[in-house]
Scaffold this active site. Structure first.
Site, PDB file in Angstrom:
ATOM      1  NE  ARG A  18       7.096 -42.933 103.727  1.00 54.10           N
ATOM      2  CZ  ARG A  18       7.947 -43.382 102.795  1.00 54.10           C
ATOM      3  NH1 ARG A  18       7.902 -44.643 102.388  1.00 54.10           N
ATOM      4  NH2 ARG A  18       8.836 -42.584 102.259  1.00 54.10           N
ATOM      5  CE1 TYR A  20      18.933 -22.422 115.801  1.00 56.90           C
ATOM      6  CE2 TYR A  20      19.881 -21.999 117.962  1.00 56.90           C
ATOM      7  CZ  TYR A  20      19.941 -22.627 116.728  1.00 56.90           C
ATOM      8  OH  TYR A  20      21.007 -23.448 116.429  1.00 56.90           O
TER       9      TYR A  20
HETATM   10  P1  NAD Z   1      23.518 -23.070 108.332  1.00 57.30           P
HETATM   11  O1  NAD Z   1      22.578 -21.937 108.410  1.00 57.30           O
HETATM   12  O2  NAD Z   1      24.795 -22.889 107.560  1.00 57.30           O
HETATM   13  O3  NAD Z   1      22.785 -24.362 107.755  1.00 57.30           O
HETATM   14  C1  NAD Z   1      21.411 -24.611 107.865  1.00 57.30           C
HETATM   15  C2  NAD Z   1      20.933 -25.161 106.545  1.00 57.30           C
HETATM   16  O4  NAD Z   1      19.527 -25.466 106.661  1.00 57.30           O
HETATM   17  C3  NAD Z   1      21.055 -24.156 105.384  1.00 57.30           C
HETATM   18  O5  NAD Z   1      21.618 -24.791 104.266  1.00 57.30           O
HETATM   19  C4  NAD Z   1      19.617 -23.714 105.135  1.00 57.30           C
HETATM   20  O6  NAD Z   1      19.407 -23.279 103.810  1.00 57.30           O
HETATM   21  C5  NAD Z   1      18.855 -24.963 105.506  1.00 57.30           C
HETATM   22  N1  NAD Z   1      17.456 -24.722 105.867  1.00 57.30           N
HETATM   23  C6  NAD Z   1      16.971 -23.796 106.739  1.00 57.30           C
HETATM   24  N2  NAD Z   1      15.624 -23.884 106.825  1.00 57.30           N
HETATM   25  C7  NAD Z   1      15.256 -24.909 105.994  1.00 57.30           C
HETATM   26  C8  NAD Z   1      14.016 -25.494 105.656  1.00 57.30           C
HETATM   27  N3  NAD Z   1      12.870 -25.045 106.182  1.00 57.30           N
HETATM   28  N4  NAD Z   1      14.010 -26.522 104.768  1.00 57.30           N
HETATM   29  C9  NAD Z   1      15.159 -26.974 104.222  1.00 57.30           C
HETATM   30  N5  NAD Z   1      16.371 -26.456 104.504  1.00 57.30           N
HETATM   31  C10 NAD Z   1      16.418 -25.434 105.384  1.00 57.30           C
HETATM   32  O7  NAD Z   1      23.836 -23.495 109.841  1.00 57.30           O
HETATM   33  P2  NAD Z   1      24.836 -24.579 110.436  1.00 57.30           P
HETATM   34  O8  NAD Z   1      25.774 -23.876 111.330  1.00 57.30           O
HETATM   35  O9  NAD Z   1      25.363 -25.458 109.370  1.00 57.30           O
HETATM   36  O10 NAD Z   1      23.841 -25.396 111.374  1.00 57.30           O
HETATM   37  C11 NAD Z   1      23.350 -26.692 111.029  1.00 57.30           C
HETATM   38  C12 NAD Z   1      22.507 -27.228 112.168  1.00 57.30           C
HETATM   39  O11 NAD Z   1      23.291 -27.330 113.349  1.00 57.30           O
HETATM   40  C13 NAD Z   1      21.303 -26.340 112.507  1.00 57.30           C
HETATM   41  O12 NAD Z   1      20.197 -27.166 112.807  1.00 57.30           O
HETATM   42  C14 NAD Z   1      21.751 -25.609 113.746  1.00 57.30           C
HETATM   43  O13 NAD Z   1      20.667 -25.245 114.560  1.00 57.30           O
HETATM   44  C15 NAD Z   1      22.657 -26.632 114.411  1.00 57.30           C
HETATM   45  N6  NAD Z   1      23.638 -25.961 115.262  1.00 57.30           N
HETATM   46  C16 NAD Z   1      24.706 -25.305 114.726  1.00 57.30           C
HETATM   47  C17 NAD Z   1      25.601 -24.646 115.557  1.00 57.30           C
HETATM   48  C18 NAD Z   1      26.801 -23.926 115.025  1.00 57.30           C
HETATM   49  O14 NAD Z   1      27.512 -23.292 115.812  1.00 57.30           O
HETATM   50  N7  NAD Z   1      27.128 -23.985 113.761  1.00 57.30           N
HETATM   51  C19 NAD Z   1      25.377 -24.641 116.942  1.00 57.30           C
HETATM   52  C20 NAD Z   1      24.258 -25.295 117.442  1.00 57.30           C
HETATM   53  C21 NAD Z   1      23.394 -25.971 116.603  1.00 57.30           C
END
Ligand code: NAD
Ligand code: UDP
Length: 313
Positions: free
Chosen positions: A108, A147
Site C-alpha cells: 500500500r 519456526y
Molecule cells: P527477540 O525474541 O529478542 O525479538 C523478537 C521481538 O519480536 C520481541 O520484541 C517480541 O516481543 C516481538 N514479537 C514476537 N511476536 C510478535 C508479534 N506477533 N507481534 C509483534 N511483536 C512480536 O529475538 P531477536 O534475537 O531479536 O530476533 C529478531 C529477529 O531476528 C527474529 O525475527 C528472529 O527470527 C531473527 N533471527 C534472530 C537470530 C538470533 O540469533 N538472534 C537468528 C536468526 C534469526
C-alpha cells in the site's frame, strides 16, 4: 548525512530490534517500533522513549495496521527455541500472518521491506558451510518446524509479493547473533551460559557439546541489516553471520574461563532436531554489501559478560 522518512521496525523492543531502532535514530530516521512484548521488553528501548523521532506502539502483527511509513524491517518473531516452541501455533501465525500484514502495508505504501529470516531455513544442514543456494534439510513436522517452516513460508510470501505485486523486498538469513540486551531468561546458549556462570549455577551443555554454531556480535548484524536495506542491486537472500565456528562445549569452557566462574558444566539431553553444524558462507554479503563481521567472539563475549554483570549488580 541525515536521512529522512519513517522506518517501521516490527519486533523493535527485542534484542536485535532495539539495537536497530537505536542505529536508525542515530542515522536520522523517524522510527516506529511495533511490538507485543512477547519476548521483548520496554526496558530494551526505555532510553529511546522521549526522543521525538521515536514512537512505540504495542501491536501484534497478526493484525493489519494502517500507518504511513517509508521502510519496514520485519523482525517480530520469537527467536529462542524455548520461546518459539512454547506456543508453536503463535510462532507460525507471527511468521505467516505477520508477514502478510507487513507485506500488505509495504504494498500500500510502496515501501521497501526487509525480512529477518534465519539460518534455520537450512534446518540440520547436509552441506557445510551453508550458502544461499542450499535449499535446506528441515523436518516439517518436528518441534522446530513452527519456526523453521514459518520462516520458510515467510520467505515464500516475500518472493511472491515481489513477483506478483512488485513489492520492493530484501531478504536476509541471520545466523546465531548475541550481545547485550539478550533477555536473561531467553534460553539461547550465549545468554544461558553467561547468566549461569555469573550467578554460580551449572552451565547446561545439551548433548555431548560437539555440535557447532557460529556467533555474530549484534553490532555487526545491525550493520549488515542496514547495508542490505540501503542497497538496490539485490533482493537477496543474503546470509548474515560470523563464519567463526565453535563447538558448544568450547563455548561453555570459554565462558567459564572469561568469567572466572566456579560453575560446573553439566550435561543434559540434546533437544529434538538440534542442528549438528552451522556456519554461514558469507561470500554474497561480502561481495554485495562489502560487509564482514568486525567483532571476534572473544571481544563480543567480553561486552556481553560486562552487560550481564551490570544486570546482576
Ligand atoms: P527477540 O525474541 O529478542 O525479538 C523478537 C521481538 O519480536 C520481541 O520484541 C517480541 O516481543 C516481538 N514479537 C514476537 N511476536 C510478535 C508479534 N506477533 N507481534 C509483534 N511483536 C512480536 O529475538 P531477536 O534475537 O531479536 O530476533 C529478531 C529477529 O531476528 C527474529 O525475527 C528472529 O527470527 C531473527 N533471527 C534472530 C537470530 C538470533 O540469533 N538472534 C537468528 C536468526 C534469526
Ligand atoms: N545449548 C546448550 N545449552 C543451553 C542452551 C543451548 O548446550 O543452555 C545448545 C543447543 O542445544 C544448540 C546450541 O547450544 O546446540 C545453540 O542453541 P540456541 O538455543 O542458542 O540456538 P539454535 O542455534 O539451536 O537455534
Amino acid at each position: 548525512m541525515l536521512n529522512t522518512g519513517t522506518v517501521l521496525v516490527s519486533g523493535g523492543a527485542g534484542f536485535i530490534g532495539s539495537h536497530l531502532c537505536e542505529r536508525l535514530l542515530g542515522d536520522g530516521y523517524d522510527v516506529l517500533c511495533l511490538d507485543n512484548f512477547y519476548t521483548g521488553t520496554k526496558k530494551n528501548i526505555r532510553h529511546l522513549i522521549g526522543d521525538p523521532r521515536f514512537e512505540l506502539v504495542r501491536h501484534n502483527i497478526w493484525m493489519p495496521i494502517f500507518v504511513e511509513v517509508d521502510r519496514i524491517f520485519n523482525l517480530a518473531c520469537p527467536a529462542s527455541p524455548v520461546h518459539y516452541q512454547n506456543d508453536p501455533v503463535a510462532t507460525v501465525k507471527t511468521s505467516v500472518l505477520g508477514s502478510i500484514n507487513m507485506l500488505g502495508l509495504a504494498k500500500r505504501r510502496s515501501a521497501r521491506i526487509l525480512q529477518a529470516s534465519t539460518s534455520e531455513v537450512y534446518g540440520d544442514p547436509q552441506r557445510h558451510p551453508q550458502s544461499e543456494e542450499y535449499w535446506g534439510h528441515v523436518n516439517p513436522i518436528g518441534f522446530r518446524a513452527c519456526y523453521d517452516e514459518g520462516k520458510r513460508c515467510a520467505e515464500t510470501l516475500f518472493f511472491d509479493y515481489h513477483r506478483q505485486h512488485a513489492v520492493d523486498i530484501r531478504l536476509v538469513r541471520i545466523f546465531n547473533t548475541y550481545g547485550p540486551r539478550m533477555h536473561p531468561n531467553d534460553g539461547r546458549v550465549v545468554s544461558n551460559f553467561v547468566v549461569s556462570a555469573l550467578t554460580g549455577k551449572p552451565l547446561t551443555l545439551y548433548g555431548d557439546g560437539s555440535q557447532t554454531r557460529s556467533f555474530c556480535y549484534v553490532d555487526d548484524m545491525v550493520e549488515g541489516l542496514v547495508r542490505m536495506m540501503d542497497q538496490s542491486s539485490s533482493i537477496g537472500p543474503v546470509n548474515l553471520g560470523n563464519p567463526e565456528e565453535i563447538s558448544i562445549r568450547e563455548l561453555a569452557e570459554r565462558v567459564v574461563r572469561m568469567t572466572n566462574s566456579a560453575s560446573p558444566i553439566v550435561f543434559k539431553p540434546l533437544p529434538n532436531d538440534d542442528p549438528h553444524r552451522r556456519q554461514p558462507d558469507i561470500s554474497r554479503a561480502t561481495e554485495l554489501l562489502d560487509w564482514r563481521p568486525r567483532v571476534c567472539l572473544e571481544d563480543g563475549l567480553k561486552e556481553t559478560i560486562a552487560y550481564f554483570r551490570s544486570v546482576f549488580k
